[in-house]
Design a protein around this motif. Structure first.
Motif, PDB file in Angstrom:
ATOM      1  N   THR A  13      46.903  73.411 116.567  1.00  0.00           N
ATOM      2  CA  THR A  13      45.737  72.640 117.205  1.00  0.00           C
ATOM      3  C   THR A  13      44.889  73.453 116.923  1.00  0.00           C
ATOM      4  OG1 THR A  13      46.339  74.508 118.863  1.00  0.00           O
ATOM      5  CG2 THR A  13      47.045  72.265 119.458  1.00  0.00           C
ATOM      6  N   SER A  14      44.523  74.874 116.219  1.00  0.00           N
ATOM      7  CA  SER A  14      43.466  75.569 115.960  1.00  0.00           C
ATOM      8  C   SER A  14      42.834  74.745 114.612  1.00  0.00           C
ATOM      9  CB  SER A  14      44.358  77.018 115.620  1.00  0.00           C
ATOM     10  OG  SER A  14      42.961  77.718 115.147  1.00  0.00           O
ATOM     11  N   PHE A  15      44.358  74.270 113.716  1.00  0.00           N
ATOM     12  CA  PHE A  15      43.829  73.769 112.414  1.00  0.00           C
ATOM     13  C   PHE A  15      43.389  72.463 112.503  1.00  0.00           C
ATOM     14  CE2 PHE A  15      45.146  71.014 109.264  1.00  0.00           C
ATOM     15  CZ  PHE A  15      44.870  71.734 108.010  1.00  0.00           C
ATOM     16  N   LEU A  16      43.902  71.938 113.320  1.00  0.00           N
ATOM     17  CA  LEU A  16      43.250  70.266 113.332  1.00  0.00           C
ATOM     18  C   LEU A  16      41.689  71.071 113.945  1.00  0.00           C
ATOM     19  CD1 LEU A  16      46.059  68.699 115.448  1.00  0.00           C
ATOM     20  CD2 LEU A  16      44.886  68.199 112.521  1.00  0.00           C
ATOM     21  N   LYS A  17      42.077  71.132 114.956  1.00  0.00           N
ATOM     22  CA  LYS A  17      40.297  71.713 115.642  1.00  0.00           C
ATOM     23  C   LYS A  17      38.882  72.110 114.328  1.00  0.00           C
ATOM     24  CE  LYS A  17      37.768  74.225 119.269  1.00  0.00           C
ATOM     25  NZ  LYS A  17      37.696  74.915 120.313  1.00  0.00           N
ATOM     26  N   HIS A  18      39.748  72.620 113.770  1.00  0.00           N
ATOM     27  CA  HIS A  18      38.642  73.604 112.714  1.00  0.00           C
ATOM     28  C   HIS A  18      39.123  73.346 111.435  1.00  0.00           C
ATOM     29  CE1 HIS A  18      37.996  76.145 116.153  1.00  0.00           C
ATOM     30  NE2 HIS A  18      39.174  76.827 116.173  1.00  0.00           N
ATOM     31  N   ARG A  19      39.619  71.862 111.095  1.00  0.00           N
ATOM     32  CA  ARG A  19      39.925  71.907 109.563  1.00  0.00           C
ATOM     33  C   ARG A  19      38.680  71.651 108.734  1.00  0.00           C
ATOM     34  NH1 ARG A  19      40.587  67.044 113.236  1.00  0.00           N
ATOM     35  NH2 ARG A  19      39.863  65.349 112.716  1.00  0.00           N
ATOM     36  N   ARG A  20      38.278  70.853 109.216  1.00  0.00           N
ATOM     37  CA  ARG A  20      36.510  70.006 108.360  1.00  0.00           C
ATOM     38  C   ARG A  20      35.345  72.061 108.307  1.00  0.00           C
ATOM     39  NH1 ARG A  20      34.818  68.279 105.101  1.00  0.00           N
ATOM     40  NH2 ARG A  20      35.602  65.970 106.484  1.00  0.00           N
ATOM     41  N   LEU A  21      36.074  72.600 108.740  1.00  0.00           N
ATOM     42  CA  LEU A  21      35.757  74.318 108.869  1.00  0.00           C
ATOM     43  C   LEU A  21      36.143  74.840 107.667  1.00  0.00           C
ATOM     44  CD1 LEU A  21      33.129  76.832 109.065  1.00  0.00           C
ATOM     45  CD2 LEU A  21      35.118  77.323 111.034  1.00  0.00           C
ATOM     46  N   ILE A  22      37.371  74.662 108.189  1.00  0.00           N
ATOM     47  CA  ILE A  22      38.026  75.299 106.765  1.00  0.00           C
ATOM     48  C   ILE A  22      37.847  74.972 105.758  1.00  0.00           C
ATOM     49  CG2 ILE A  22      40.816  75.370 106.526  1.00  0.00           C
ATOM     50  CD1 ILE A  22      42.036  75.532 109.362  1.00  0.00           C
ATOM     51  N   PHE A  23      38.390  73.565 105.589  1.00  0.00           N
ATOM     52  CA  PHE A  23      38.052  72.991 104.087  1.00  0.00           C
ATOM     53  C   PHE A  23      36.291  73.269 103.680  1.00  0.00           C
ATOM     54  CE2 PHE A  23      36.038  69.667 101.822  1.00  0.00           C
ATOM     55  CZ  PHE A  23      36.829  69.384 100.634  1.00  0.00           C
ATOM     56  N   ASP A  24      35.563  73.226 104.564  1.00  0.00           N
ATOM     57  CA  ASP A  24      33.788  73.713 103.983  1.00  0.00           C
ATOM     58  C   ASP A  24      34.357  75.612 103.545  1.00  0.00           C
ATOM     59  OD1 ASP A  24      33.046  71.527 104.145  1.00  0.00           O
ATOM     60  OD2 ASP A  24      32.197  72.154 106.489  1.00  0.00           O
TER      61      ASP A  24
END
Length: 272
Positions: A13-24
């Motif tokens: 859920t942490s990954f899905l929630k912050h996936r855009r930030l992780i990508f950036d």
């Protein structure tokens, strides 16, 4: 996400929630790695190409090494060796950086709203970019000397799932440990070197005395490297029972690593 709400699905859920930030963040990290260099992102292809050439020369020309069960050609040896190095490089980069992830990003720790638990995801994403570039170089060489790879090569993403989950789990543990024990980076650097020679990168398990093969199987990289070679080079199917076992263990470490990080993160700001 507070420590008392950590569950088995929390890392997902942490990954899905912050996936855009992780990508950036991963994109920024990749760009900064080659910022100012003349070749830029082309270094992502030059580096594995140079690594392939050096290791091939040393092991197949100087040491006259041959792969057990292979055709004996230097080209095949190079591709077999490189396939193992690609897997190991992904793991070693993430694990090697893990102990300084928090120490090296104090500004993120001080920001209450920043989800510092995503930093290992960012590291894996950055390392995966180099992994893909190395696979591209490998494919070019395979096409040039052997033609079309076996159809089983499309199973490679599945093969990578257990080792990526395991690497993330250990990354969270080591990131936390690196805050409280500053000797952790030095210990991990030595451990990575030992791990390289205890993994079937420069040799196959078939060339190991039978008494020691079971010990080699305890290394999680053994399954990942040998299965990757099977699907990339020799068209062999994945041993699904073993894959499920490896995935189950990796998933356990993945969740435990995340939970450990979340439960210890409360003291990061005070220590730093």
């Amino acid at each position: 996400m507070s420590s008392d709400r950590v569950s088995i699905i929390s890392p997902f859920t942490s990954f899905l929630k912050h996936r855009r930030l992780i990508f950036d963040l991963a994109k920024r990290e990749i760009a900064s790695r080659y910022k100012g260099s003349a070749a830029g992102l082309l270094w992502s292809f030059f580096n594995p190409l140079l690594m392939l050439a050096v290791y091939t020369f040393v092991f197949s020309v100087i040491f006259q090494s041959k792969w057990a069960g292979g055709s004996g050609s230097k080209t095949e040896f190079a591709l077999v060796l490189f396939a193992g190095l690609i897997i190991f490089s992904l793991v070693s980069e993430v694990i090697g950086r893990a102990p300084v992830l928090i120490v090296g990003n104090i500004n993120y720790v001080k920001k209450i709203i920043f989800p510092i638990e995503i930093l290992p995801y960012v590291t894996v994403a950055s390392a995966f970019f180099q992994f893909v570039a190395s696979i591209f170089v490998w494919l070019v060489f395979y096409f040039a000397f052997f033609g079309i790879p076996p159809i089983t090569i499309f199973l490679l993403p599945l093969v990578m799932i257990p080792i990526v989950l395991l690497t993330l789990g250990f990354s969270w543990m080591l990131a936390s440990l690196g805050v409280y024990l500053r000797d952790t980076p030095q210990v991990i650097a030595i451990s990575i070197t030992i791990l390289m020679f205890l993994s079937p990168i420069f040799y196959s398990t078939a060339s190991i005395p039978a008494d020691y093969r079971q010990l080699l199987q305890l290394n999680p990289l053994t399954f990942a490297i040998e299965t990757a070679r099977d699907v990339m080079l020799w068209g062999k199917p994945v041993l699904w029972v073993m894959w499920l076992k490896q995935t189950g263990i990796a998933l356990f470490v993945f969740v435990i690593g995340f939970a450990w990080f979340q439960k210890t993160r409360g003291g990061f700001a005070d220590v730093l």
